[in-house]
Every structure is written in structure tokens, then in C-alpha cells.
Motif scaffolding. Structure first.
Motif, PDB file in Angstrom:
ATOM      1  N   GLU A  90       1.610 -15.477   5.363  1.00 15.31           N
ATOM      2  CA  GLU A  90       2.463 -16.153   6.338  1.00 15.31           C
ATOM      3  C   GLU A  90       1.788 -17.358   6.987  1.00 15.31           C
ATOM      4  N   THR A  91       0.471 -17.391   6.990  1.00 16.13           N
ATOM      5  CA  THR A  91      -0.226 -18.563   7.533  1.00 16.13           C
ATOM      6  C   THR A  91      -0.318 -19.685   6.511  1.00 16.13           C
ATOM      7  N   GLY A  92       0.212 -19.454   5.304  1.00 14.05           N
ATOM      8  CA  GLY A  92       0.225 -20.489   4.279  1.00 14.05           C
ATOM      9  C   GLY A  92      -0.782 -20.288   3.161  1.00 14.05           C
ATOM     10  N   ASP A  93      -1.527 -19.205   3.217  1.00 14.40           N
ATOM     11  CA  ASP A  93      -2.537 -18.932   2.203  1.00 14.40           C
ATOM     12  C   ASP A  93      -1.994 -17.909   1.209  1.00 14.40           C
ATOM     13  N   ALA A  94      -1.081 -18.362   0.345  1.00 13.02           N
ATOM     14  CA  ALA A  94      -0.469 -17.459  -0.627  1.00 13.02           C
ATOM     15  C   ALA A  94      -1.510 -16.907  -1.593  1.00 13.02           C
ATOM     16  N   ALA A  95      -2.446 -17.729  -2.039  1.00 12.27           N
ATOM     17  CA  ALA A  95      -3.481 -17.268  -2.967  1.00 12.27           C
ATOM     18  C   ALA A  95      -4.364 -16.208  -2.307  1.00 12.27           C
ATOM     19  N   GLY A  96      -4.675 -16.395  -1.037  1.00 13.10           N
ATOM     20  CA  GLY A  96      -5.455 -15.399  -0.313  1.00 13.10           C
ATOM     21  C   GLY A  96      -4.697 -14.091  -0.158  1.00 13.10           C
ATOM     22  N   ALA A  97      -3.386 -14.192   0.065  1.00 15.48           N
ATOM     23  CA  ALA A  97      -2.563 -12.990   0.167  1.00 15.48           C
ATOM     24  C   ALA A  97      -2.565 -12.240  -1.163  1.00 15.48           C
ATOM     25  N   VAL A  98      -2.463 -12.968  -2.263  1.00 14.52           N
ATOM     26  CA  VAL A  98      -2.501 -12.341  -3.587  1.00 14.52           C
ATOM     27  C   VAL A  98      -3.814 -11.583  -3.771  1.00 14.52           C
ATOM     28  N   THR A  99      -4.906 -12.220  -3.433  1.00 15.15           N
ATOM     29  CA  THR A  99      -6.211 -11.570  -3.559  1.00 15.15           C
ATOM     30  C   THR A  99      -6.282 -10.316  -2.699  1.00 15.15           C
ATOM     31  N   ALA A 100      -5.826 -10.404  -1.464  1.00 13.65           N
ATOM     32  CA  ALA A 100      -5.892  -9.263  -0.547  1.00 13.65           C
ATOM     33  C   ALA A 100      -5.013  -8.110  -1.029  1.00 13.65           C
ATOM     34  N   TYR A 101      -3.797  -8.406  -1.480  1.00  8.50           N
ATOM     35  CA  TYR A 101      -2.928  -7.352  -1.996  1.00  8.50           C
ATOM     36  C   TYR A 101      -3.490  -6.760  -3.278  1.00  8.50           C
ATOM     37  N   ALA A 102      -4.061  -7.601  -4.142  1.00 14.46           N
ATOM     38  CA  ALA A 102      -4.642  -7.105  -5.399  1.00 14.46           C
ATOM     39  C   ALA A 102      -5.825  -6.188  -5.132  1.00 14.46           C
ATOM     40  N   GLU A 103      -6.595  -6.460  -4.089  1.00 22.68           N
ATOM     41  CA  GLU A 103      -7.714  -5.587  -3.719  1.00 22.68           C
ATOM     42  C   GLU A 103      -7.232  -4.304  -3.050  1.00 22.68           C
ATOM     43  N   LEU A 104      -6.110  -4.378  -2.355  1.00 21.96           N
ATOM     44  CA  LEU A 104      -5.562  -3.222  -1.648  1.00 21.96           C
ATOM     45  C   LEU A 104      -4.857  -2.253  -2.586  1.00 21.96           C
ATOM     46  N   LEU A 105      -4.157  -2.761  -3.581  1.00 24.58           N
ATOM     47  CA  LEU A 105      -3.316  -1.909  -4.423  1.00 24.58           C
ATOM     48  C   LEU A 105      -4.063  -0.747  -5.071  1.00 24.58           C
ATOM     49  N   PRO A 106      -5.233  -0.937  -5.667  1.00 25.35           N
ATOM     50  CA  PRO A 106      -5.917   0.222  -6.253  1.00 25.35           C
ATOM     51  C   PRO A 106      -6.244   1.318  -5.227  1.00 25.35           C
ATOM     52  N   ASP A 107      -6.547   0.923  -4.013  1.00 28.07           N
ATOM     53  CA  ASP A 107      -6.818   1.914  -2.971  1.00 28.07           C
ATOM     54  C   ASP A 107      -5.546   2.646  -2.580  1.00 28.07           C
ATOM     55  N   MET A 108      -4.444   1.939  -2.493  1.00 29.98           N
ATOM     56  CA  MET A 108      -3.156   2.576  -2.191  1.00 29.98           C
ATOM     57  C   MET A 108      -2.807   3.584  -3.294  1.00 29.98           C
ATOM     58  N   LEU A 109      -2.994   3.164  -4.538  1.00 31.58           N
ATOM     59  CA  LEU A 109      -2.699   4.056  -5.659  1.00 31.58           C
ATOM     60  C   LEU A 109      -3.571   5.310  -5.606  1.00 31.58           C
ATOM     61  N   ARG A 110      -4.834   5.131  -5.345  1.00 31.07           N
ATOM     62  CA  ARG A 110      -5.781   6.245  -5.314  1.00 31.07           C
ATOM     63  C   ARG A 110      -5.507   7.188  -4.144  1.00 31.07           C
ATOM     64  N   VAL A 111      -5.255   6.629  -2.963  1.00 28.80           N
ATOM     65  CA  VAL A 111      -5.112   7.451  -1.759  1.00 28.80           C
ATOM     66  C   VAL A 111      -3.699   8.015  -1.613  1.00 28.80           C
ATOM     67  N   LEU A 112      -2.699   7.182  -1.850  1.00 32.27           N
ATOM     68  CA  LEU A 112      -1.321   7.587  -1.575  1.00 32.27           C
ATOM     69  C   LEU A 112      -0.529   7.977  -2.819  1.00 32.27           C
ATOM     70  N   GLY A 113      -0.967   7.487  -3.976  1.00 33.70           N
ATOM     71  CA  GLY A 113      -0.246   7.776  -5.218  1.00 33.70           C
ATOM     72  C   GLY A 113       0.723   6.667  -5.575  1.00 33.70           C
ATOM     73  N   PRO A 114       1.170   6.650  -6.828  1.00 30.51           N
ATOM     74  CA  PRO A 114       1.991   5.542  -7.321  1.00 30.51           C
ATOM     75  C   PRO A 114       3.415   5.501  -6.766  1.00 30.51           C
ATOM     76  N   ASP A 115       3.923   6.619  -6.281  1.00 32.43           N
ATOM     77  CA  ASP A 115       5.313   6.679  -5.828  1.00 32.43           C
ATOM     78  C   ASP A 115       5.474   6.628  -4.315  1.00 32.43           C
ATOM     79  N   HIS A 116       4.376   6.533  -3.594  1.00 33.23           N
ATOM     80  CA  HIS A 116       4.462   6.485  -2.127  1.00 33.23           C
ATOM     81  C   HIS A 116       5.128   5.162  -1.717  1.00 33.23           C
ATOM     82  N   PRO A 117       5.995   5.196  -0.714  1.00 34.35           N
ATOM     83  CA  PRO A 117       6.674   3.972  -0.284  1.00 34.35           C
ATOM     84  C   PRO A 117       5.723   2.822   0.073  1.00 34.35           C
TER      85      PRO A 117
END
Length: 92
Positions: free
Chosen positions: A46-73
Motif C-alpha cells: 500500500e505504500t507503493g512497494d509492490a515488489a517488496g510486498a511480493v517478497t514479504a508474502y512469498a517469505e510468509l507463505l511457507p510459514d503459513m502453510l507449515r503452521v496453519l495448513g494449506p486450507d486455513h483461511p
């Protein structure tokens, strides 16, 4: 809250300041830690750093998958937002 006031940079700064404390108290797998990391990624975009957001979400997703599972909202929302910001990053 700064985000509701339209202050994306202030929201980003506030979440960034909060993360070390939550990491220390709850650890990297605590749901609140994951939530703050999600919000950091969002406000980075939202501050205009779309590439930074992509990096942050890409780093977060494996942790979400591991901790919460693939079907968690929250995992599904993270996948969605990663795709959204990937599209935004390509548009720039």
C-alpha cells in the motif's frame, strides 16, 4: 489506528515496531506473529512497494502453510494477496 486514518506509511512503521516484541513473546510460529507479518506485507504494498510486498508474502507463505495448513483461511488469503501483488508488481 493509523491504517484506518489512511496513513499507510504510519501503519507500516507501527507494525514493523511491533514485530520484534511479538516475536520475542510468542515466537515465529505464533498466530499473532504471522498476522503482523501479513499486515507488514500488505502495508508495504500500500505504500507503493509492490515488489517488496511480493517478497514479504512469498517469505510468509511457507510459514503459513507449515503452521496453519494449506486450507486455513489465513493461508488462502496470503496466497491470494501474493498473486495480487505479483500482478501489481508486473504493472509497474
Amino acid at each position: 489506528m493509523r491504517a484506518k486514518a489512511g496513513d499507510a506509511t504510519g501503519a507500516l512503521t507501527a507494525y514493523a515496531g511491533l514485530l520484534p516484541h511479538v516475536l520475542r513473546l510468542g515466537g515465529p510460529d505464533h498466530h499473532l506473529t504471522l498476522s503482523i507479518r501479513y499486515n507488514l506485507a500488505y502495508w508495504q504494498g500500500e505504500t507503493g512497494d509492490a515488489a517488496g510486498a511480493v517478497t514479504a508474502y512469498a517469505e510468509l507463505l511457507p510459514d503459513m502453510l507449515r503452521v496453519l495448513g494449506p486450507d486455513h483461511p489465513d493461508t488462502l488469503t496470503t496466497r491470494h494477496d501474493l498473486a495480487y501483488w505479483q500482478g501489481k508488481a508486473r504493472d509497474r
